[in-house]
Design a protein around this motif. Structure first.
Motif, PDB file in Angstrom:
ATOM      1  N   UNK A   6       0.652  -1.331  -0.002  1.00 44.07           N
ATOM      2  CA  UNK A   6       0.076   0.091  -0.204  1.00 44.07           C
ATOM      3  C   UNK A   6       0.913   1.271  -0.033  1.00 44.07           C
ATOM      4  N   UNK A   7       2.037   1.124  -0.125  1.00 46.46           N
ATOM      5  CA  UNK A   7       3.099   2.582  -0.126  1.00 46.46           C
ATOM      6  C   UNK A   7       2.876   3.395  -1.285  1.00 46.46           C
ATOM      7  N   UNK A   8       3.047   4.451  -1.184  1.00 47.03           N
ATOM      8  CA  UNK A   8       3.110   5.373  -2.274  1.00 47.03           C
ATOM      9  C   UNK A   8       4.514   5.323  -2.892  1.00 47.03           C
ATOM     10  N   UNK A   9       4.527   4.756  -4.299  1.00 51.54           N
ATOM     11  CA  UNK A   9       5.982   4.737  -4.850  1.00 51.54           C
ATOM     12  C   UNK A   9       6.366   5.897  -5.661  1.00 51.54           C
ATOM     13  N   UNK A  10       5.291   6.753  -6.068  1.00 54.11           N
ATOM     14  CA  UNK A  10       5.723   7.796  -6.890  1.00 54.11           C
ATOM     15  C   UNK A  10       4.662   8.761  -6.986  1.00 54.11           C
ATOM     16  N   UNK A  11       4.824  10.256  -7.156  1.00 50.64           N
ATOM     17  CA  UNK A  11       3.905  11.221  -7.260  1.00 50.64           C
ATOM     18  C   UNK A  11       4.169  12.147  -8.481  1.00 50.64           C
ATOM     19  N   UNK A  12       3.105  12.506  -8.964  1.00 54.91           N
ATOM     20  CA  UNK A  12       3.254  13.548 -10.134  1.00 54.91           C
ATOM     21  C   UNK A  12       2.103  14.560 -10.229  1.00 54.91           C
ATOM     22  N   UNK A  13       2.292  15.442 -10.954  1.00 55.93           N
ATOM     23  CA  UNK A  13       1.123  16.483 -11.271  1.00 55.93           C
ATOM     24  C   UNK A  13       0.804  16.345 -12.802  1.00 55.93           C
ATOM     25  N   UNK A  14      -0.445  16.601 -13.189  1.00 57.48           N
ATOM     26  CA  UNK A  14      -0.508  16.607 -14.628  1.00 57.48           C
ATOM     27  C   UNK A  14      -2.000  17.360 -14.791  1.00 57.48           C
ATOM     28  N   UNK A  15      -2.152  17.954 -15.937  1.00 56.26           N
ATOM     29  CA  UNK A  15      -3.522  18.610 -16.371  1.00 56.26           C
ATOM     30  C   UNK A  15      -4.497  17.810 -16.308  1.00 56.26           C
ATOM     31  N   UNK A  16      -5.697  18.275 -15.946  1.00 53.64           N
ATOM     32  CA  UNK A  16      -6.895  17.275 -16.227  1.00 53.64           C
ATOM     33  C   UNK A  16      -7.102  17.067 -17.711  1.00 53.64           C
ATOM     34  N   UNK A  17      -7.765  15.964 -17.871  1.00 52.20           N
ATOM     35  CA  UNK A  17      -8.059  15.723 -19.390  1.00 52.20           C
ATOM     36  C   UNK A  17      -9.333  16.339 -19.799  1.00 52.20           C
ATOM     37  N   UNK A  18      -9.565  17.587 -19.820  1.00 54.91           N
ATOM     38  CA  UNK A  18     -10.500  18.334 -20.254  1.00 54.91           C
ATOM     39  C   UNK A  18     -10.077  19.567 -20.828  1.00 54.91           C
ATOM     40  N   UNK A  19     -10.766  20.185 -21.765  1.00 55.72           N
ATOM     41  CA  UNK A  19     -10.501  21.416 -22.542  1.00 55.72           C
ATOM     42  C   UNK A  19      -9.423  21.350 -23.099  1.00 55.72           C
ATOM     43  N   UNK A  20      -9.049  20.320 -23.698  1.00 57.46           N
ATOM     44  CA  UNK A  20      -7.784  19.863 -24.680  1.00 57.46           C
ATOM     45  C   UNK A  20      -6.597  19.714 -23.784  1.00 57.46           C
ATOM     46  N   UNK A  21      -6.705  19.388 -22.463  1.00 55.02           N
ATOM     47  CA  UNK A  21      -5.666  19.322 -21.718  1.00 55.02           C
ATOM     48  C   UNK A  21      -5.192  20.473 -20.808  1.00 55.02           C
ATOM     49  N   UNK A  22      -6.296  21.423 -20.931  1.00 54.11           N
ATOM     50  CA  UNK A  22      -6.006  22.787 -20.411  1.00 54.11           C
ATOM     51  C   UNK A  22      -6.735  23.106 -18.994  1.00 54.11           C
ATOM     52  N   UNK A  23      -7.095  21.657 -18.535  1.00 56.02           N
ATOM     53  CA  UNK A  23      -7.796  21.845 -17.029  1.00 56.02           C
ATOM     54  C   UNK A  23      -6.988  22.227 -15.954  1.00 56.02           C
ATOM     55  N   UNK A  24      -7.233  22.303 -14.730  1.00 52.87           N
ATOM     56  CA  UNK A  24      -6.641  22.514 -13.641  1.00 52.87           C
ATOM     57  C   UNK A  24      -5.555  21.197 -13.208  1.00 52.87           C
ATOM     58  N   UNK A  25      -4.402  21.451 -12.716  1.00 54.72           N
ATOM     59  CA  UNK A  25      -3.513  20.495 -12.508  1.00 54.72           C
ATOM     60  C   UNK A  25      -4.064  19.507 -11.278  1.00 54.72           C
ATOM     61  N   UNK A  26      -3.824  18.122 -11.606  1.00 49.61           N
ATOM     62  CA  UNK A  26      -4.299  17.335 -10.512  1.00 49.61           C
ATOM     63  C   UNK A  26      -3.147  16.308 -10.179  1.00 49.61           C
ATOM     64  N   UNK A  27      -3.144  16.162  -8.772  1.00 52.99           N
ATOM     65  CA  UNK A  27      -1.907  15.406  -8.309  1.00 52.99           C
ATOM     66  C   UNK A  27      -2.326  14.001  -8.417  1.00 52.99           C
ATOM     67  N   UNK A  28      -1.319  13.160  -8.778  1.00 52.63           N
ATOM     68  CA  UNK A  28      -1.430  11.577  -9.031  1.00 52.63           C
ATOM     69  C   UNK A  28      -0.391  10.934  -8.071  1.00 52.63           C
ATOM     70  N   UNK A  29      -0.577   9.524  -7.813  1.00 54.15           N
ATOM     71  CA  UNK A  29       0.203   8.832  -7.074  1.00 54.15           C
ATOM     72  C   UNK A  29       0.252   7.455  -7.615  1.00 54.15           C
ATOM     73  N   UNK A  30       1.274   6.682  -7.353  1.00 57.43           N
ATOM     74  CA  UNK A  30       1.366   5.288  -7.682  1.00 57.43           C
ATOM     75  C   UNK A  30       1.267   4.580  -6.788  1.00 57.43           C
TER      76      UNK A  30
END
Length: 462
Positions: A287-311
């Motif tokens: 259950x540990x967090x292996x990695x984290x990153x941020x990417x724009x939401x897949x809306x408005x042609x990738x111009x949506x707000x940044x969303x944090x993700x983890x693995x």
């Protein structure tokens, strides 16, 4: 339900083949038991006398076990207009104040349905449901689908009365609109966390778990007298068949062996409890967090707000990883008994101070759920931060969360098997108790699964 006094003067409630002790009460209470079973006005116990106070204590104890209903009003023939059935242990009818300038509307989570030959009004937010005996009242309440100002609504011929509206407002079946909420839109129910919930998701969450409903739950074999059980293996389809049992010269892989070894363990060796090092390895592997990153939401042609993700080591819908692990530790060598949150990024446990009866009840319910002979060494409560999923996904949010729970449970099972630990998934959980223990709103972060781990005991007879 019937109330009886035992030989020692204790009061016993009998219902559905069960008995529950309620404690000892003054002799004067016994004389009022008949009144309580036929209907006792709440106003009659509103006084300050010792008897009134004891009667209220008795009623509240019955209410905690779902053994009390409250009746409201009498029609021309003396019949009840509304019957209130508590759905939560601590429910007690309260009439919220309503002024003539207030505007009320039905919650978008409220619904009216048929139950047998009755009509009931309920909501997954409510601590009680309302059985509507008088159909005129149902019609009057239906008008609140459109916000109604009380000064105007009260003049309607079918106006249901301020007392009933106050009870429904207290249960959040109704809500008051602020001056800025004239249209009663989705965001206007006074709780921003509810904006992310679809009606069916919140209903599914509360009605498929314990704590906020009074329906029987668990393996009750409710349809055993209605129809036979389905076979364990589906009958074969007719048609051309390809046999897959051909020779395979490859040796079984370690993963295949791990899958084959997985089983549910229900009894644990308390003489050799799980160690802190084993628990740490278990959590790190699964259950540990292996990695984290941020990417724009897949809306408005990738111009949506940044969303944090983890693995993490298990897959999750949309890489949301909404699940959190809380540990009720009964016995773990090197870790004090208590309730903890697993910080998956820092790989650490944070102790949470909780009410002792709630903690003990959590362990006891888990013991009953798996049919164990003692409390589990470590109970893992899987909780979901619902907004991580519902911010993106519509109509399927809660379904995705439960799929993620299943994936995580299999990961926990295989990790425990690999470490030589015993494990068992649990199909029930009490979402109201979890809310009390954590102080978290049940609609913001709530329990969605439970899992037991520990040192396996000697296997018993099949």
């Amino acid at each position: 339900m019937t109330l009886k006094t035992d030989a020692d003067g204790g009061l016993i409630a009998r219902f559905g083949g069960y008995e529950q002790g309620l404690g000892k009460f003054a002799p004067a209470i016994s004389k009022r038991i008949t009144e309580l079973q036929t209907g006792l006005p709440l106003a009659s116990i509103a006084g300050s006398s010792a008897t009134d106070k004891e009667i209220e204590v008795l009623i509240r104890r019955l209410a905690r076990s779902g053994l009390v209903e409250f009746r409201l009003g009498a029609g021309p023939a003396g019949q009840d207009q509304i019957t209130i059935e508590p759905q939560m242990a601590e429910y007690w009818p309260q009439i919220s104040k309503i002024g003539s300038t207030d505007t009320l509307a039905l919650s978008r989570f409220a619904y009216l349905r048929r139950r047998g030959k009755e009509m009931v009004l309920e909501s997954p937010r409510a601590g009680a449901l309302f059985k509507i005996v008088n159909p005129t009242i149902a019609s009057a309440l239906a008008m609140l689908a459109v916000p109604q100002k009380i000064s105007r609504y009260s003049k309607d011929r079918g106006f249901p009365g301020l007392e009933l509206l106050g009870l429904l407002l207290d249960c959040q079946i109704l809500f008051k609109l602020s001056p800025n909420d004239a249209d009663g839109l989705r965001t206007s129910e006074g709780d921003p966390s509810l904006v992310l919930w679809d009606f069916h998701d919140l209903l599914f969450h509360t009605r498929s778990t314990d704590g906020r409903q009074a329906n029987p739950i668990g393996g009750l074999y409710a349809y055993s007298r209605v129809m036979p059980p389905l076979p364990a293996v589906r009958p074969s389809w007719r048609g051309p068949t390809t046999d897959l049992n051909g020779p395979d010269s490859r040796s079984p892989s370690p993963f295949a062996a791990l899958l084959d070894a997985r089983q549910s363990t229900r009894d644990f060796d308390d003489g050799r409890p799980i160690t802190l090092a084993e628990l740490a390895t278990f959590l790190h592997s699964a259950a540990r967090v292996r990695a984290k990153w941020t990417a724009p939401a897949e809306i408005e042609g990738g111009q949506g707000p940044d969303v944090s993700h983890a693995s993490r080591p298990y897959p999750s819908a949309g890489a949301a990883y909404e699940l959190e692990l809380y540990l009720a530790v009964h016995k773990c060598d090197g870790l004090p008994r208590g309730f903890y949150h697993y910080d998956a990024e820092r790989h650490s446990l944070t102790r949470i101070e909780v009410n002792s009866p709630d903690f003990e009840a959590q362990l006891y319910d888990a013991e009953l759920a798996i049919g164990a002979s003692n409390a589990p060494q470590v109970l893992v409560v899987i909780a979901a931060r619902f907004g991580r999923i519902s911010w993106k996904y519509s109509s399927v949010a809660y379904s995705l969360i439960l799929k993620d729970v299943g994936v995580l449970m299999q990961t926990l099972y295989l990790t425990a098997t690999d470490l030589g630990l015993g494990a068992c998934a649990i199909g029930t959980n009490n979402i109201d108790r979890f809310a009390r223990m954590t102080g978290l709103d049940f609609a913001v972060e709530g329990a969605v699964g439970q899992f037991v781990i520990g040192r396996p005991g000697e296997p018993g007879p099949e």
